[in-house]
Design a protein around this motif. Sequence first.
Motif, PDB file in Angstrom:
ATOM      1  N   HIS A  29      12.702  -6.366   0.003  1.00 15.34           N
ATOM      2  CA  HIS A  29      11.923  -5.609  -1.057  1.00 15.34           C
ATOM      3  C   HIS A  29      10.632  -5.166  -0.381  1.00 15.34           C
ATOM      4  CE1 HIS A  29       9.194  -5.118  -4.649  1.00 15.34           C
ATOM      5  NE2 HIS A  29      10.238  -4.504  -4.823  1.00 15.34           N
ATOM      6  N   VAL A  30      10.043  -6.214   0.552  1.00 12.87           N
ATOM      7  CA  VAL A  30       8.649  -5.970   1.250  1.00 12.87           C
ATOM      8  C   VAL A  30       8.977  -4.726   2.277  1.00 12.87           C
ATOM      9  CG1 VAL A  30       7.032  -6.799   2.724  1.00 12.87           C
ATOM     10  CG2 VAL A  30       7.963  -8.304   0.830  1.00 12.87           C
ATOM     11  N   ILE A  31      10.144  -4.726   2.945  1.00 10.99           N
ATOM     12  CA  ILE A  31      10.459  -3.646   3.831  1.00 10.99           C
ATOM     13  C   ILE A  31      10.710  -2.402   3.122  1.00 10.99           C
ATOM     14  CG2 ILE A  31      12.095  -2.879   5.342  1.00 10.99           C
ATOM     15  CD1 ILE A  31      13.033  -5.402   6.140  1.00 10.99           C
ATOM     16  N   HIS A  32      11.121  -2.015   2.208  1.00 15.34           N
ATOM     17  CA  HIS A  32      10.987  -0.905   1.351  1.00 15.34           C
ATOM     18  C   HIS A  32       9.670  -0.590   0.990  1.00 15.34           C
ATOM     19  CE1 HIS A  32      10.438  -0.129  -2.944  1.00 15.34           C
ATOM     20  NE2 HIS A  32      10.733  -1.486  -2.981  1.00 15.34           N
ATOM     21  N   VAL A  33       8.868  -1.424   0.365  1.00 17.93           N
ATOM     22  CA  VAL A  33       7.337  -1.307   0.075  1.00 17.93           C
ATOM     23  C   VAL A  33       6.766  -0.613   1.294  1.00 17.93           C
ATOM     24  CG1 VAL A  33       5.272  -2.348  -1.066  1.00 17.93           C
ATOM     25  CG2 VAL A  33       7.379  -2.988  -1.988  1.00 17.93           C
ATOM     26  N   VAL A  34       6.837  -1.224   2.163  1.00 16.07           N
ATOM     27  CA  VAL A  34       6.054  -0.709   3.283  1.00 16.07           C
ATOM     28  C   VAL A  34       6.399   0.592   3.990  1.00 16.07           C
ATOM     29  CG1 VAL A  34       5.128  -1.375   5.809  1.00 16.07           C
ATOM     30  CG2 VAL A  34       5.543  -3.109   4.166  1.00 16.07           C
ATOM     31  N   CYS A  35       7.682   0.928   3.604  1.00 19.43           N
ATOM     32  CA  CYS A  35       8.096   2.448   4.115  1.00 19.43           C
ATOM     33  C   CYS A  35       7.296   3.263   3.380  1.00 19.43           C
ATOM     34  CB  CYS A  35       9.631   2.402   4.096  1.00 19.43           C
ATOM     35  SG  CYS A  35      10.698   1.541   5.108  1.00 19.43           S
ATOM     36  N   ASP A  36       7.181   4.487   4.006  1.00 16.52           N
ATOM     37  CA  ASP A  36       6.219   5.595   3.531  1.00 16.52           C
ATOM     38  C   ASP A  36       7.041   5.967   2.296  1.00 16.52           C
ATOM     39  OD1 ASP A  36       4.315   5.941   5.496  1.00 16.52           O
ATOM     40  OD2 ASP A  36       6.269   6.112   7.024  1.00 16.52           O
ATOM     41  N   LEU A  37       8.280   6.214   2.247  1.00 15.57           N
ATOM     42  CA  LEU A  37       8.934   6.692   0.996  1.00 15.57           C
ATOM     43  C   LEU A  37       9.980   6.007   0.503  1.00 15.57           C
ATOM     44  CD1 LEU A  37       9.064  10.682   2.324  1.00 15.57           C
ATOM     45  CD2 LEU A  37       7.430   9.696   0.292  1.00 15.57           C
ATOM     46  N   THR A  38      10.452   5.975  -0.555  1.00  9.74           N
ATOM     47  CA  THR A  38      11.809   5.142  -1.007  1.00  9.74           C
ATOM     48  C   THR A  38      12.611   6.256  -1.924  1.00  9.74           C
ATOM     49  OG1 THR A  38      10.664   2.868  -0.788  1.00  9.74           O
ATOM     50  CG2 THR A  38      12.710   3.244  -1.975  1.00  9.74           C
ATOM     51  N   ILE A  39      13.730   6.167  -1.537  1.00  8.38           N
ATOM     52  CA  ILE A  39      14.811   6.995  -2.291  1.00  8.38           C
ATOM     53  C   ILE A  39      15.730   5.892  -2.680  1.00  8.38           C
ATOM     54  CG2 ILE A  39      16.497   8.636  -2.526  1.00  8.38           C
ATOM     55  CD1 ILE A  39      15.011  10.307  -0.465  1.00  8.38           C
ATOM     56  N   ALA A  40      16.273   5.856  -3.902  1.00  5.15           N
ATOM     57  CA  ALA A  40      17.075   4.468  -4.386  1.00  5.15           C
ATOM     58  C   ALA A  40      18.307   5.062  -5.010  1.00  5.15           C
ATOM     59  CB  ALA A  40      16.433   3.681  -5.262  1.00  5.15           C
TER      60      ALA A  40
END
Length: 266
Positions: A115-126
């Motif tokens: 979860h932390v990895i996706h939070v740190v990314c600039d954008l998230t598509i789920a």
Amino acid sequence: MNFHDIIYKKEKGIATIAINRPEVMNAFRAETIHEMISAFEDAWIDREIGVVVVTGTGEKAFCTGGDQKSKDMGGYSGTSRSDIGLDVEDLHMIIRRIPKPVIAAVNGYAIGGGHVIHVVCDLTIASEKAIFGQVGPKFGSVDPGFGTAYLARVVGEKKAREIWYLCKQYTATEAEKMGLVNKVVPHEKLLEETYQWCEEILDKSPTALKVAKYSINADSSNIEGISQLGMSALALYYDTLESKEGYESFLQKRPANFRKFRKRKN
């Protein structure tokens, strides 16, 4: 480049890093983190690459955090510069520092360190099947850096406290409503939509994107110092019986008994 724990490919200006440990819900170990950092370093120096995608293989998980089977009382096993046995802090920093947008394509469970990895990314598509949440306090762990302080900037302090204190899980729709993800798409359309965003990014000025990313990052750059301090404290915490109770309960598939640690020590 030969990798064991990830699949790394580059095509038409897009670098894709896929965690490839579906047998453990794409949980990471020290080797996984090292390989991801190496892939990011390669994408950084390759001038043809304009955007990086992070995802997971299989149908169930994006990433479920640290592999508890590679953890003991002192932290995770494996070669690492970090006292906790995982160079996750270095991974978070290269995601932020690489002068190219990083998109998380979340195909399933994004839990704990995942979860932390996706939070740190600039954008998230789920994917509409994606599930988000933190579990550290249930199992004797926590992310004392970007996973907490930066999360609060993304969703607000009240929601960040809820996510960490209660360790609930949230659907992709709920995550979108709280600003945790940018867009939710049908599961089978996840990579198609992600690569469409990549194509739109590739049409933009790379220098302008770099300056925009670094400018946005500047407001939360102090979290790097918090992370260094926090990870040092986390290493000490992993040496306690309290943390041991957490990971042993996970391995033994039983509820953890943390209430005994609320008693005063004589």
